[in-house]
Design an enzyme around this catalytic site. Sequence first.
Site, short mmCIF file in Angstrom:
data_model
loop_
_atom_site.label_atom_id
_atom_site.label_comp_id
_atom_site.label_asym_id
_atom_site.label_seq_id
_atom_site.Cartn_x
_atom_site.Cartn_y
_atom_site.Cartn_z
N MET A 1 -19.70 32.75 9.01
CA MET A 1 -19.51 31.96 10.20
C MET A 1 -20.68 32.01 11.17
O MET A 1 -20.50 31.68 12.33
CB MET A 1 -18.30 32.50 10.95
N PRO A 2 -21.86 32.41 10.70
CA PRO A 2 -22.94 32.55 11.69
C PRO A 2 -23.40 31.21 12.22
O PRO A 2 -23.20 30.16 11.59
CB PRO A 2 -24.08 33.19 10.89
N ILE A 3 -24.01 31.28 13.40
CA ILE A 3 -24.71 30.13 13.98
C ILE A 3 -26.17 30.55 14.17
O ILE A 3 -26.44 31.58 14.79
CB ILE A 3 -24.11 29.74 15.34
N THR A 40 -21.63 28.46 7.69
CA THR A 40 -22.87 28.84 8.37
C THR A 40 -23.53 27.58 8.93
O THR A 40 -23.82 26.65 8.19
CB THR A 40 -23.83 29.55 7.39
N PHE A 41 -23.71 27.59 10.24
CA PHE A 41 -24.33 26.43 10.93
C PHE A 41 -25.77 26.77 11.28
O PHE A 41 -26.06 27.89 11.71
CB PHE A 41 -23.59 26.14 12.25
#
Lengths: 72, 72, 72, 72, 72, 72
Positions: A1-3, A40-41
Amino acid sequence: MPIVEIKITDENVTAVQKNRLVSGATQLMVDVLGKDPATTFVLISEISTVDWGIGGVSVAELRRGASTSLDI
Amino acid sequence: MPIVEIKITDENVTAVQKNRLVSGATQLMVDVLGKDPATTFVLISEISTVDWGIGGVSVAELRRGASTSLDI
Amino acid sequence: MPIVEIKITDENVTAVQKNRLVSGATQLMVDVLGKDPATTFVLISEISTVDWGIGGVSVAELRRGASTSLDI
Amino acid sequence: MPIVEIKITDENVTAVQKNRLVSGATQLMVDVLGKDPATTFVLISEISTVDWGIGGVSVAELRRGASTSLDI
Amino acid sequence: MPIVEIKITDENVTAVQKNRLVSGATQLMVDVLGKDPATTFVLISEISTVDWGIGGVSVAELRRGASTSLDI
Amino acid sequence: MPIVEIKITDENVTAVQKNRLVSGATQLMVDVLGKDPATTFVLISEISTVDWGIGGVSVAELRRGASTSLDI
Protein backbone atom coordinates in the site's frame (compact mmCIF):
# COMPACT_ATOMS: atom_id res chain seq x y z
CA MET A 1 0.00 0.00 0.00
CA PRO A 2 2.89 2.43 -0.24
CA ILE A 3 2.69 5.84 -1.84
CA VAL A 4 5.82 7.15 -3.53
CA GLU A 5 5.72 10.81 -4.52
CA ILE A 6 8.50 12.00 -6.80
CA LYS A 7 8.99 15.74 -7.17
CA ILE A 8 11.30 16.88 -9.94
CA THR A 9 11.91 20.03 -11.92
CA ASP A 10 9.96 20.30 -15.15
CA GLU A 11 12.81 19.92 -17.61
CA ASN A 12 11.97 17.72 -20.56
CA VAL A 13 11.22 14.49 -18.75
CA THR A 14 10.05 11.97 -21.34
CA ALA A 15 7.20 9.49 -21.13
CA VAL A 16 9.73 6.67 -21.23
CA GLN A 17 11.55 8.13 -18.24
CA LYS A 18 8.28 8.49 -16.34
CA ASN A 19 7.44 4.87 -17.00
CA ARG A 20 10.84 3.86 -15.68
CA LEU A 21 10.28 5.96 -12.54
CA VAL A 22 6.93 4.25 -11.95
CA SER A 23 8.20 0.74 -12.52
CA GLY A 24 11.45 1.33 -10.64
CA ALA A 25 9.84 2.87 -7.57
CA THR A 26 7.22 0.13 -7.47
CA GLN A 27 9.85 -2.59 -7.75
CA LEU A 28 11.79 -0.98 -4.90
CA MET A 29 8.72 -1.34 -2.65
CA VAL A 30 8.41 -4.99 -3.66
CA ASP A 31 12.08 -5.82 -3.25
CA VAL A 32 12.74 -4.03 0.02
CA LEU A 33 9.41 -4.25 1.82
CA GLY A 34 7.57 -7.10 0.10
CA LYS A 35 4.67 -4.80 -0.81
CA ASP A 36 1.95 -5.73 -3.27
CA PRO A 37 2.41 -3.72 -6.48
CA ALA A 38 -1.37 -3.73 -7.06
CA THR A 39 -1.75 -1.29 -4.16
CA THR A 40 1.48 0.63 -4.67
CA PHE A 41 0.97 4.16 -6.01
CA VAL A 42 3.64 6.31 -7.61
CA LEU A 43 2.93 9.98 -8.26
CA ILE A 44 5.21 12.22 -10.29
CA SER A 45 5.06 16.01 -9.93
CA GLU A 46 6.93 18.16 -12.39
CA ILE A 47 7.54 21.56 -10.89
CA SER A 48 8.46 24.60 -12.97
CA THR A 49 12.00 25.84 -12.49
CA VAL A 50 10.59 29.22 -11.46
CA ASP A 51 8.77 27.48 -8.59
CA TRP A 52 11.71 25.50 -7.23
CA GLY A 53 14.35 27.28 -5.20
CA ILE A 54 17.72 26.10 -3.94
CA GLY A 55 20.43 28.19 -2.32
CA GLY A 56 17.97 31.07 -2.08
CA VAL A 57 17.36 31.43 -5.82
CA SER A 58 15.09 29.70 -8.30
CA VAL A 59 16.40 26.89 -10.46
CA ALA A 60 15.39 29.03 -13.44
CA GLU A 61 17.96 31.59 -12.34
CA LEU A 62 20.51 28.90 -11.64
CA ARG A 63 20.10 27.49 -15.13
CA ARG A 64 20.81 30.93 -16.54
CA GLY A 65 23.99 30.99 -14.45
CA ALA A 66 22.90 34.29 -13.07
CA SER A 67 23.57 34.13 -9.42
CA THR A 68 25.47 31.15 -8.16
CA SER A 69 28.15 28.67 -8.97
CA LEU A 70 26.27 25.78 -7.33
CA ASP A 71 26.70 22.62 -9.37
CA ILE A 72 23.47 20.67 -9.05
CA MET B 1 -8.30 24.18 11.07
CA PRO B 2 -8.04 20.94 9.13
CA ILE B 3 -6.46 20.62 5.73
CA VAL B 4 -7.89 17.98 3.40
CA GLU B 5 -5.86 17.28 0.28
CA ILE B 6 -7.55 15.21 -2.40
CA LYS B 7 -5.37 13.75 -5.14
CA ILE B 8 -7.16 12.28 -8.13
CA THR B 9 -6.34 11.44 -11.70
CA ASP B 10 -7.07 14.18 -14.21
CA GLU B 11 -9.99 12.57 -16.00
CA ASN B 12 -12.80 14.98 -16.77
CA VAL B 13 -13.71 16.04 -13.27
CA THR B 14 -16.38 18.73 -13.52
CA ALA B 15 -16.72 21.97 -11.58
CA VAL B 16 -19.85 20.60 -9.98
CA GLN B 17 -17.99 17.53 -8.78
CA LYS B 18 -15.21 19.69 -7.38
CA ASN B 19 -17.72 21.78 -5.47
CA ARG B 20 -19.22 18.62 -4.02
CA LEU B 21 -15.76 17.42 -2.96
CA VAL B 22 -15.11 20.72 -1.20
CA SER B 23 -18.45 20.87 0.56
CA GLY B 24 -18.46 17.17 1.42
CA ALA B 25 -14.95 17.10 2.86
CA THR B 26 -15.63 20.24 4.86
CA GLN B 27 -18.86 18.82 6.23
CA LEU B 28 -17.02 15.64 7.24
CA MET B 29 -14.64 17.72 9.38
CA VAL B 30 -17.61 19.47 11.00
CA ASP B 31 -19.62 16.31 11.60
CA VAL B 32 -16.83 14.07 12.89
CA LEU B 33 -14.49 16.51 14.61
CA GLY B 34 -16.60 19.60 15.27
CA LYS B 35 -14.20 21.77 13.27
CA ASP B 36 -14.99 25.32 12.17
CA PRO B 37 -15.59 25.37 8.40
CA ALA B 38 -14.20 28.92 8.20
CA THR B 39 -10.72 27.55 8.85
CA THR B 40 -11.11 24.25 7.02
CA PHE B 41 -9.16 24.06 3.77
CA VAL B 42 -9.77 21.54 0.98
CA LEU B 43 -7.25 21.27 -1.84
CA ILE B 44 -7.85 19.24 -4.98
CA SER B 45 -4.95 18.09 -7.15
CA GLU B 46 -5.68 16.58 -10.54
CA ILE B 47 -2.73 14.50 -11.64
CA SER B 48 -2.19 13.46 -15.24
CA THR B 49 -2.66 9.76 -15.91
CA VAL B 50 0.90 9.63 -17.22
CA ASP B 51 2.13 10.82 -13.81
CA TRP B 52 0.19 8.35 -11.67
CA GLY B 53 1.35 4.78 -11.44
CA ILE B 54 -0.29 1.72 -9.94
CA GLY B 55 0.85 -1.87 -10.23
CA GLY B 56 4.11 -0.65 -11.77
CA VAL B 57 2.53 1.02 -14.79
CA SER B 58 0.97 4.41 -15.40
CA VAL B 59 -2.79 4.84 -15.32
CA ALA B 60 -2.48 6.09 -18.91
CA GLU B 61 -1.25 2.64 -19.88
CA LEU B 62 -3.90 0.95 -17.76
CA ARG B 63 -6.63 2.94 -19.48
CA ARG B 64 -5.31 1.72 -22.83
CA GLY B 65 -5.53 -1.83 -21.48
CA ALA B 66 -1.97 -2.37 -22.54
CA SER B 67 -0.32 -4.14 -19.71
CA THR B 68 -2.53 -5.32 -16.92
CA SER B 69 -5.90 -6.71 -16.06
CA LEU B 70 -6.18 -4.69 -12.86
CA ASP B 71 -9.72 -3.47 -12.37
CA ILE B 72 -9.48 -0.11 -10.66
CA MET C 1 -7.52 5.51 -7.03
CA PRO C 2 -7.83 8.70 -5.03
CA ILE C 3 -5.64 9.66 -2.12
CA VAL C 4 -7.21 11.77 0.61
CA GLU C 5 -4.80 13.23 3.15
CA ILE C 6 -6.34 14.75 6.25
CA LYS C 7 -4.15 16.95 8.42
CA ILE C 8 -5.52 17.89 11.81
CA THR C 9 -4.15 19.11 15.10
CA ASP C 10 -3.31 16.39 17.60
CA GLU C 11 -6.04 17.03 20.13
CA ASN C 12 -7.64 13.88 21.47
CA VAL C 13 -9.00 12.43 18.25
CA THR C 14 -10.49 9.05 19.06
CA ALA C 15 -10.23 5.79 17.13
CA VAL C 16 -13.95 5.99 16.42
CA GLN C 17 -13.54 9.45 14.91
CA LYS C 18 -10.65 8.24 12.77
CA ASN C 19 -12.73 5.38 11.47
CA ARG C 20 -15.48 7.82 10.57
CA LEU C 21 -12.99 10.03 8.74
CA VAL C 22 -11.75 7.05 6.74
CA SER C 23 -15.20 5.76 5.85
CA GLY C 24 -16.63 9.22 5.18
CA ALA C 25 -13.80 10.37 2.92
CA THR C 26 -13.90 7.09 1.01
CA GLN C 27 -17.65 7.33 0.55
CA LEU C 28 -17.25 10.88 -0.73
CA MET C 29 -14.94 9.60 -3.50
CA VAL C 30 -17.48 6.92 -4.39
CA ASP C 31 -20.49 9.23 -4.34
CA VAL C 32 -19.00 12.19 -6.19
CA LEU C 33 -16.49 10.57 -8.54
CA GLY C 34 -17.59 6.96 -8.78
CA LYS C 35 -14.20 5.75 -7.53
CA ASP C 36 -13.51 2.19 -6.42
CA PRO C 37 -13.09 2.11 -2.63
CA ALA C 38 -10.62 -0.78 -2.93
CA THR C 39 -8.05 1.62 -4.38
CA THR C 40 -9.03 4.68 -2.36
CA PHE C 41 -6.50 5.61 0.31
CA VAL C 42 -7.17 7.90 3.27
CA LEU C 43 -4.25 9.09 5.38
CA ILE C 44 -4.67 10.95 8.66
CA SER C 45 -1.85 13.07 10.09
CA GLU C 46 -2.16 14.41 13.60
CA ILE C 47 0.13 17.38 14.02
CA SER C 48 1.18 18.69 17.41
CA THR C 49 -0.28 22.07 18.35
CA VAL C 50 3.26 23.39 18.72
CA ASP C 51 3.90 22.53 15.07
CA TRP C 52 0.80 24.14 13.58
CA GLY C 53 0.64 27.89 13.21
CA ILE C 54 -2.21 30.19 12.30
CA GLY C 55 -2.26 33.96 12.47
CA GLY C 56 1.48 33.93 13.09
CA VAL C 57 1.36 31.96 16.33
CA SER C 58 1.18 28.29 17.18
CA VAL C 59 -2.13 26.65 18.01
CA ALA C 60 -0.56 25.73 21.35
CA GLU C 61 -0.29 29.42 22.14
CA LEU C 62 -3.79 30.06 20.82
CA ARG C 63 -5.21 27.38 23.09
CA ARG C 64 -3.55 29.10 26.05
CA GLY C 65 -5.23 32.31 24.95
CA ALA C 66 -1.91 34.02 25.14
CA SER C 67 -1.69 36.11 22.09
CA THR C 68 -4.78 36.39 19.98
CA SER C 69 -8.53 36.54 20.08
CA LEU C 70 -8.94 34.44 16.92
CA ASP C 71 -11.89 32.10 17.28
CA ILE C 72 -11.07 28.93 15.41
CA MET D 1 18.49 20.42 4.33
CA PRO D 2 15.04 21.81 4.95
CA ILE D 3 12.19 21.67 2.48
CA VAL D 4 9.71 24.53 2.50
CA GLU D 5 6.57 23.98 0.45
CA ILE D 6 4.39 27.02 -0.13
CA LYS D 7 0.86 26.45 -1.40
CA ILE D 8 -1.01 29.51 -2.61
CA THR D 9 -3.95 30.24 -4.82
CA ASP D 10 -3.11 30.89 -8.46
CA GLU D 11 -3.91 34.58 -8.59
CA ASN D 12 -1.38 36.59 -10.58
CA VAL D 13 1.71 35.90 -8.53
CA THR D 14 4.65 37.53 -10.30
CA ALA D 15 8.14 36.18 -10.90
CA VAL D 16 9.50 38.86 -8.61
CA GLN D 17 7.19 37.75 -5.82
CA LYS D 18 8.23 34.12 -6.32
CA ASN D 19 11.88 35.08 -6.07
CA ARG D 20 11.15 36.90 -2.83
CA LEU D 21 9.34 33.85 -1.47
CA VAL D 22 12.32 31.66 -2.31
CA SER D 23 14.93 34.00 -0.85
CA GLY D 24 12.81 34.85 2.20
CA ALA D 25 11.98 31.26 3.11
CA THR D 26 15.59 30.23 2.65
CA GLN D 27 16.83 33.08 4.81
CA LEU D 28 14.35 32.08 7.50
CA MET D 29 15.91 28.61 7.65
CA VAL D 30 19.36 30.17 7.92
CA ASP D 31 18.41 32.71 10.55
CA VAL D 32 16.30 30.50 12.81
CA LEU D 33 17.91 27.09 12.39
CA GLY D 34 21.38 27.80 11.03
CA LYS D 35 20.70 25.66 7.95
CA ASP D 36 22.92 25.66 4.88
CA PRO D 37 21.13 27.43 2.01
CA ALA D 38 22.87 25.18 -0.53
CA THR D 39 20.70 22.28 0.64
CA THR D 40 17.55 24.26 1.41
CA PHE D 41 14.74 23.68 -1.07
CA VAL D 42 11.70 25.92 -1.52
CA LEU D 43 8.80 24.70 -3.65
CA ILE D 44 5.90 26.91 -4.68
CA SER D 45 2.59 25.41 -5.77
CA GLU D 46 -0.02 27.65 -7.32
CA ILE D 47 -3.43 26.05 -7.00
CA SER D 48 -6.40 27.12 -9.07
CA THR D 49 -9.14 28.90 -7.16
CA VAL D 50 -11.58 26.20 -8.30
CA ASP D 51 -9.40 23.60 -6.55
CA TRP D 52 -9.04 25.37 -3.21
CA GLY D 53 -11.94 25.36 -0.79
CA ILE D 54 -12.49 27.25 2.43
CA GLY D 55 -15.67 27.45 4.45
CA GLY D 56 -17.16 24.70 2.30
CA VAL D 57 -16.96 26.60 -1.00
CA SER D 58 -14.24 27.15 -3.55
CA VAL D 59 -12.20 30.33 -3.53
CA ALA D 60 -13.45 30.89 -7.08
CA GLU D 61 -16.96 31.17 -5.67
CA LEU D 62 -15.76 33.34 -2.81
CA ARG D 63 -14.11 35.74 -5.23
CA ARG D 64 -17.41 36.05 -7.08
CA GLY D 65 -19.06 36.90 -3.77
CA ALA D 66 -21.57 34.21 -4.41
CA SER D 67 -22.00 32.38 -1.22
CA THR D 68 -20.28 33.81 1.79
CA SER D 69 -19.20 36.99 3.45
CA LEU D 70 -15.90 35.54 4.60
CA ASP D 71 -13.18 38.16 4.33
CA ILE D 72 -9.96 36.32 3.47
CA MET E 1 17.39 18.02 -7.02
CA PRO E 2 14.58 15.53 -6.75
CA ILE E 3 12.55 14.86 -3.64
CA VAL E 4 11.21 11.34 -3.16
CA GLU E 5 8.67 10.93 -0.38
CA ILE E 6 7.82 7.37 0.59
CA LYS E 7 4.73 6.82 2.72
CA ILE E 8 4.31 3.37 4.22
CA THR E 9 2.40 1.81 7.06
CA ASP E 10 4.28 1.63 10.34
CA GLU E 11 4.78 -2.10 10.53
CA ASN E 12 8.22 -3.10 11.72
CA VAL E 13 10.32 -1.52 9.00
CA THR E 14 13.98 -2.04 9.92
CA ALA E 15 16.88 0.40 9.69
CA VAL E 16 18.42 -1.81 7.02
CA GLN E 17 15.24 -1.61 4.95
CA LYS E 18 15.15 2.15 5.33
CA ASN E 19 18.72 2.44 4.14
CA ARG E 20 17.84 0.34 1.12
CA LEU E 21 14.86 2.59 0.36
CA VAL E 22 17.08 5.67 0.53
CA SER E 23 19.84 4.25 -1.63
CA GLY E 24 17.45 2.62 -4.09
CA ALA E 25 15.29 5.69 -4.61
CA THR E 26 18.38 7.87 -5.01
CA GLN E 27 19.91 5.49 -7.53
CA LEU E 28 16.63 5.50 -9.48
CA MET E 29 16.89 9.29 -9.86
CA VAL E 30 20.48 8.94 -11.05
CA ASP E 31 19.81 6.09 -13.47
CA VAL E 32 16.59 7.41 -15.03
CA LEU E 33 17.06 11.18 -14.89
CA GLY E 34 20.79 11.70 -14.45
CA LYS E 35 20.24 13.62 -11.22
CA ASP E 36 23.04 14.47 -8.79
CA PRO E 37 22.68 12.33 -5.64
CA ALA E 38 24.16 15.14 -3.52
CA THR E 39 20.96 17.11 -4.00
CA THR E 40 18.54 14.18 -4.04
CA PHE E 41 16.41 13.93 -0.91
CA VAL E 42 14.47 10.84 0.18
CA LEU E 43 11.96 11.14 3.02
CA ILE E 44 10.29 8.15 4.63
CA SER E 45 7.04 8.54 6.58
CA GLU E 46 5.76 5.63 8.61
CA ILE E 47 2.07 6.03 9.21
CA SER E 48 0.21 4.17 11.93
CA THR E 49 -2.18 1.51 10.68
CA VAL E 50 -5.00 3.31 12.50
CA ASP E 51 -4.29 6.39 10.38
CA TRP E 52 -4.22 4.70 6.96
CA GLY E 53 -7.47 3.68 5.36
CA ILE E 54 -8.16 1.57 2.31
CA GLY E 55 -11.50 0.27 1.13
CA GLY E 56 -13.21 2.48 3.69
CA VAL E 57 -11.60 0.91 6.76
CA SER E 58 -8.31 1.36 8.52
CA VAL E 59 -5.41 -0.97 7.86
CA ALA E 60 -5.50 -1.76 11.58
CA GLU E 61 -8.96 -3.22 11.09
CA LEU E 62 -7.86 -5.00 7.93
CA ARG E 63 -4.98 -6.63 9.77
CA ARG E 64 -7.42 -7.93 12.36
CA GLY E 65 -9.43 -9.41 9.51
CA ALA E 66 -12.48 -7.73 10.89
CA SER E 67 -14.22 -6.27 7.95
CA THR E 68 -12.89 -7.20 4.58
CA SER E 69 -11.25 -9.93 2.58
CA LEU E 70 -9.04 -7.50 0.67
CA ASP E 71 -5.61 -9.04 0.19
CA ILE E 72 -3.10 -6.19 0.28
CA MET F 1 -4.99 31.52 2.66
CA PRO F 2 -1.49 30.14 2.10
CA ILE F 3 -0.18 26.92 3.55
CA VAL F 4 3.53 26.75 4.36
CA GLU F 5 4.87 23.31 5.20
CA ILE F 6 8.36 23.18 6.66
CA LYS F 7 10.10 19.82 6.74
CA ILE F 8 13.27 19.61 8.81
CA THR F 9 15.35 16.93 10.43
CA ASP F 10 14.44 16.16 14.02
CA GLU F 11 17.54 17.55 15.72
CA ASN F 12 16.81 19.49 18.88
CA VAL F 13 14.62 22.22 17.44
CA THR F 14 13.38 24.34 20.34
CA ALA F 15 9.91 25.76 20.96
CA VAL F 16 11.35 29.24 20.53
CA GLN F 17 12.73 28.31 17.12
CA LYS F 18 9.39 26.83 16.10
CA ASN F 19 7.61 30.01 17.10
CA ARG F 20 10.07 32.00 15.01
CA LEU F 21 9.45 29.72 12.02
CA VAL F 22 5.70 30.21 12.35
CA SER F 23 5.86 33.98 12.73
CA GLY F 24 8.54 34.41 10.07
CA ALA F 25 6.81 32.29 7.44
CA THR F 26 3.51 34.03 8.12
CA GLN F 27 5.11 37.45 7.85
CA LEU F 28 6.68 36.43 4.54
CA MET F 29 3.21 35.70 3.14
CA VAL F 30 1.99 39.08 4.35
CA ASP F 31 4.98 41.04 3.08
CA VAL F 32 5.34 39.41 -0.33
CA LEU F 33 1.78 38.47 -1.23
CA GLY F 34 -0.39 40.64 1.00
CA LYS F 35 -2.06 37.57 2.52
CA ASP F 36 -4.23 37.68 5.61
CA PRO F 37 -2.36 36.05 8.52
CA ALA F 38 -5.67 34.85 10.02
CA THR F 39 -5.95 32.33 7.19
CA THR F 40 -2.25 31.57 6.81
CA PHE F 41 -1.26 28.13 8.08
CA VAL F 42 2.29 27.02 8.87
CA LEU F 43 2.98 23.35 9.53
CA ILE F 44 6.30 22.05 10.84
CA SER F 45 7.28 18.42 10.38
CA GLU F 46 10.31 17.09 12.19
CA ILE F 47 11.59 14.00 10.46
CA SER F 48 13.91 11.53 12.11
CA THR F 49 17.44 11.49 10.73
CA VAL F 50 16.99 7.79 9.94
CA ASP F 51 14.06 8.71 7.69
CA TRP F 52 15.75 11.49 5.70
CA GLY F 53 18.24 10.57 3.01
CA ILE F 54 20.61 12.73 1.01
CA GLY F 55 23.35 11.57 -1.31
CA GLY F 56 21.99 8.04 -1.04
CA VAL F 57 22.47 7.66 2.70
CA SER F 58 20.47 8.67 5.73
CA VAL F 59 21.28 11.83 7.62
CA ALA F 60 21.79 9.59 10.67
CA GLU F 61 24.69 7.97 8.85
CA LEU F 62 25.98 11.32 7.66
CA ARG F 63 26.01 12.65 11.21
CA ARG F 64 28.11 9.66 12.24
CA GLY F 65 30.50 10.59 9.42
CA ALA F 66 30.32 7.04 8.26
CA SER F 67 29.98 7.23 4.56
CA THR F 68 30.40 10.63 3.00
CA SER F 69 32.23 13.90 3.27
CA LEU F 70 29.21 15.96 2.24
CA ASP F 71 29.05 19.14 4.29
CA ILE F 72 25.39 19.95 4.81
